[in-house]
Structure formats: C-alpha cells, structure tokens
Design a protein around this motif. Structure first.
Motif, mmCIF file in Angstrom:
data_model
loop_
_atom_site.group_PDB
_atom_site.id
_atom_site.type_symbol
_atom_site.label_atom_id
_atom_site.label_comp_id
_atom_site.label_asym_id
_atom_site.label_seq_id
_atom_site.Cartn_x
_atom_site.Cartn_y
_atom_site.Cartn_z
ATOM 1 N N UNK A 77 5.349 2.221 -3.290
ATOM 2 C CA UNK A 77 4.316 0.978 -3.704
ATOM 3 C C UNK A 77 3.362 0.554 -2.669
ATOM 4 N N UNK A 78 2.190 0.916 -3.494
ATOM 5 C CA UNK A 78 1.012 0.674 -2.820
ATOM 6 C C UNK A 78 0.569 -0.628 -2.630
ATOM 7 N N UNK A 104 7.133 0.691 6.750
ATOM 8 C CA UNK A 104 5.805 1.194 6.154
ATOM 9 C C UNK A 104 5.456 2.351 6.736
ATOM 10 N N UNK A 105 4.854 3.247 5.851
ATOM 11 C CA UNK A 105 4.364 4.511 6.255
ATOM 12 C C UNK A 105 2.925 4.652 5.977
ATOM 13 N N UNK A 106 2.075 4.830 7.254
ATOM 14 C CA UNK A 106 0.501 4.925 7.010
ATOM 15 C C UNK A 106 0.299 6.026 6.179
ATOM 16 N N UNK A 107 -0.723 5.908 5.230
ATOM 17 C CA UNK A 107 -1.139 6.852 4.305
ATOM 18 C C UNK A 107 -2.720 6.501 3.839
ATOM 19 N N UNK A 108 -3.500 7.366 3.463
ATOM 20 C CA UNK A 108 -4.648 6.867 2.518
ATOM 21 C C UNK A 108 -4.505 6.612 1.263
ATOM 22 N N UNK A 109 -3.302 7.180 0.498
ATOM 23 C CA UNK A 109 -3.273 6.788 -0.876
ATOM 24 C C UNK A 109 -4.123 7.671 -1.821
ATOM 25 N N UNK A 110 -4.358 7.167 -2.946
ATOM 26 C CA UNK A 110 -5.380 7.520 -3.973
ATOM 27 C C UNK A 110 -6.781 7.092 -3.364
ATOM 28 N N UNK A 180 -6.777 16.613 -4.943
ATOM 29 C CA UNK A 180 -5.683 16.151 -4.206
ATOM 30 C C UNK A 180 -6.261 14.497 -3.539
ATOM 31 N N UNK A 181 -7.402 14.307 -3.547
ATOM 32 C CA UNK A 181 -7.970 13.025 -2.825
ATOM 33 C C UNK A 181 -7.520 11.982 -3.996
ATOM 34 N N UNK A 182 -7.963 12.506 -5.119
ATOM 35 C CA UNK A 182 -7.785 11.211 -6.250
ATOM 36 C C UNK A 182 -6.621 11.484 -7.099
ATOM 37 N N UNK A 183 -5.788 12.277 -6.573
ATOM 38 C CA UNK A 183 -4.444 12.439 -7.554
ATOM 39 C C UNK A 183 -4.415 12.729 -8.985
#
Length: 349
Positions: A77-78, A104-110, A180-183
């Motif tokens: 869930x973003x 909560x898991x830290x990530x940059x997501x898309x 990879x960055x933009x999925x």
C-alpha cells in the motif's frame, strides 16, 4: 558364555553394520510423552493454514507465527504523503487483527515527478531544472499536444514521461535502470524516450530564434574580464561529436566516421554567449563533415545575424574568415604554432 544383564546394551548385527537393538538402551528423556510435548512452530503454522479455510480470523496469541504467512501473501500500500509502504493482510484474511500486524518498510517506490515535488535538490540533480515550478513551466510550454502523442503509456502520466526523458538526457542512464525506477519494462522506456525526444524537438524548434540574444543583452551580461579583452565577441563556436553505434550501411559508415575521434559519430556546431548561455545549435551531420561545411550550411551566414564589427571566437580548426568577411565580422582564433615548438613572443602578446 556369560549372559548380559537387561541394562547392558545389546547389539544386533545386520550385515557389516552393527546397530543398537530397539529398546536395548534406556533413556531418562521421554521424547514420546505427548503429555509434556509442546506444539512446534511448524505444526502450529500448518494448523493455522488448515483453520483459515473455514475462517479468516486468526488467534491473537498466534499472531507472531501468523506473520510468517503474511510475508508471502502481503500486498503493498503506497502512501503518497511519505516515502514508505506498509504490508497488510490480503482481503480474504481481513479481520480486526489486521491493525496489530501492519508495519512500515522504508522505500522509494515508483519514481514520479510528484514524489520529487518537495525535493528541489534531487529534482535539479536528475533534470538540471531549478525545481518543480520550473519543470511544470517547461511541461506547460509544450502545450496540450503532450497528452495526445502517437505512443501512449497508461502506466505513466505525460509529466512522468517527460521526467523520465529528462533523466535520460541529463544522467545518460541506461534503459534497464530507468525501467527499474519507474516500474515499467525496458521496451516501454525506449518508446517513451524516442517519442518525447522527437516531440521536444518539434515543439522547441519554434523557439530557435529566441535563443539568439541581441548585442545589447550580450554586453549587459558579459563578464568584466572578458569585456576588457574581447568586448565585441558575439558568440563562441565549437563542434561537438556524439559517438554512435556503427551503422550497418557501408555508405552511412563512411559518412559518420570521424578521423579525429576514430569512431562513428554525429557532429553538431554549438555556440554560447560570453557568459556561457547556449545561443546556437546547428543541424547534426555525420562525423566526416568538416567544421567549415557545417557553417556553410548553417543560419550563421544569414543577413542580420551579426552586426558590423562583431567577432566570433572559435577553435583554431574553424577556418571561416572568408565566409564572414563581407559582413565585417572578425573570426578570433588562437595563433597557430605552424610547425614550431613554441610561439614567438610577439605572437603570444
């Protein structure tokens, strides 16, 4: 032959291997006593899996074990307002215990332009623009045609497609990294970049005349030391070459081969003002074309481009003094050594 006591170990010979006879060795550890044996974690997880077929509510005391099962079936869930995602139970296992096991898991997501909206430093790093407002100004200049291009990507908005293209141009990133960055897949990245580079060319080409500043503007922004030594400089010219893959066509190989770079290139003449702003970009030619040939076919020779008395600063290889002589424009190039080991004192002055 002596008889062994019941408490002694009896051996049963089976072939060449000697084994203890079952029940021959007494033990103080009763592993088979089910009254004192606790249920293992693995058995408990198996029991939970079987129980979830009829009910979706796990036992609260089993939540630590149940978390292991959720790792496999979690959904992401973003959160648009932060740079983190949370894992939660799937819908078919929803219950009041859901709130107890979220984390909560830290990530940059898309990657997206909205995600960089408040991070001016990173937006400038990736695109070279001054911030989100500067980016949106560029996007709005392109007009409504940005929403109706021939290639449409449903996964990325037009703003994100422009963001991806600027990252490609600014950072020279590989398609696999951008994917990879933009999925998205690599082929999608390639199509987006190709579409938007062509779109940017045709849209921004209309501003070409606005890039050429007047003489008054150049003098106003000319560096002090530069103005003392070269006050009449209107533009500084030099050619740049971009390496390309070797073409399969033999004629194209010959036209793009650069004897200076020793590889196949595309060549462009670029001009900047004394304070460093790009004011002119020529058409692109094969690497075999000389600097003089590019200028001969450029708009620099158009009447009214220069004023009488202007000077052009250029590399020593750009020998075009005769082309601008009729406009009373001087070409300022470094003095040639002409085969000597060093310049004469008069030439240095």
């Amino acid at each position: 032959m002596t008889t062994k006591s019941p408490n002694q170990v009896q051996l049963l010979t089976c072939g060449e291997r000697r084994r203890l006879k079952y029940g021959a060795a007494p033990s103080v550890f009763d592993f088979k006593n089910t009254s004192t044996t606790q249920e293992s974690d693995r058995a408990k997880r198996k029991r939970l899996r079987e129980s979830t077929q009829d009910t979706c509510t796990p036992m609260i005391e089993d939540l630590p074990i149940y978390m292991d099962e959720l790792i496999v079936h979690h959904e992401v869930v973003v959160d648009q307002s932060s740079t983190s995602i949370s894992t939660s139970m799937p819908e078919e296992m929803c219950s009041t215990a859901e709130k107890e096991i979220q984390c909560d898991i830290p990530t940059l997501g898309r990657f997206s332009i909205e995600g960089m909206k408040l991070d001016t430093k990173m937006l400038s790093y990736y695109t070279g623009l001054n911030g989100y407002d500067h980016f949106m100004l560029l996007f709005n200049i392109l007009g409504p045609a940005a929403f109706d291009l021939n290639y449409k990507c449903g996964l990325l908005s037009p703003q994100d497609q422009l963001f991806l293209t600027l990252m490609k141009l600014r950072q020279a990133k590989e398609d696999v990294e951008l994917a990879m960055l933009f999925k998205v897949c690599e082929s999608t990245v390639s199509k987006i970049v190709t579409t938007w580079i062509n779109f940017l060319y045709f849209q921004l080409k209309e501003l070409e005349e606005q890039f050429w500043p007047s003489k008054d503007i150049i003098k106003e922004h000319m560096p002090t030391d530069f103005a003392k030594k070269f006050p009449n400089t209107r533009v500084i010219l030099d050619a740049t070459e971009q390496p390309i893959h070797k073409p399969s066509n033999v004629e194209a190989q010959s036209k793009t081969w650069s004897s200076y770079k020793h590889k196949n290139t595309l060549k462009t003449m670029v001009g900047v003002t004394p304070n460093g702003a790009v004011s002119y970009v020529s058409s692109t030619y094969g690497g075999s074309v000389s600097d003089r040939q590019i200028i001969e076919h450029s708009t620099l020779l158009d009447v009214g481009k220069f004023d009488a008395g202007d000077s052009i600063m250029a590399d020593r290889g750009i020998l075009v003094q005769d082309l601008f002589a009729n406009q009373n424009v001087f070409i300022n190039t470094p003095t040639f050594v002409k085969g000597k080991s060093q310049l004469d004192p008069e030439e240095i002055v």
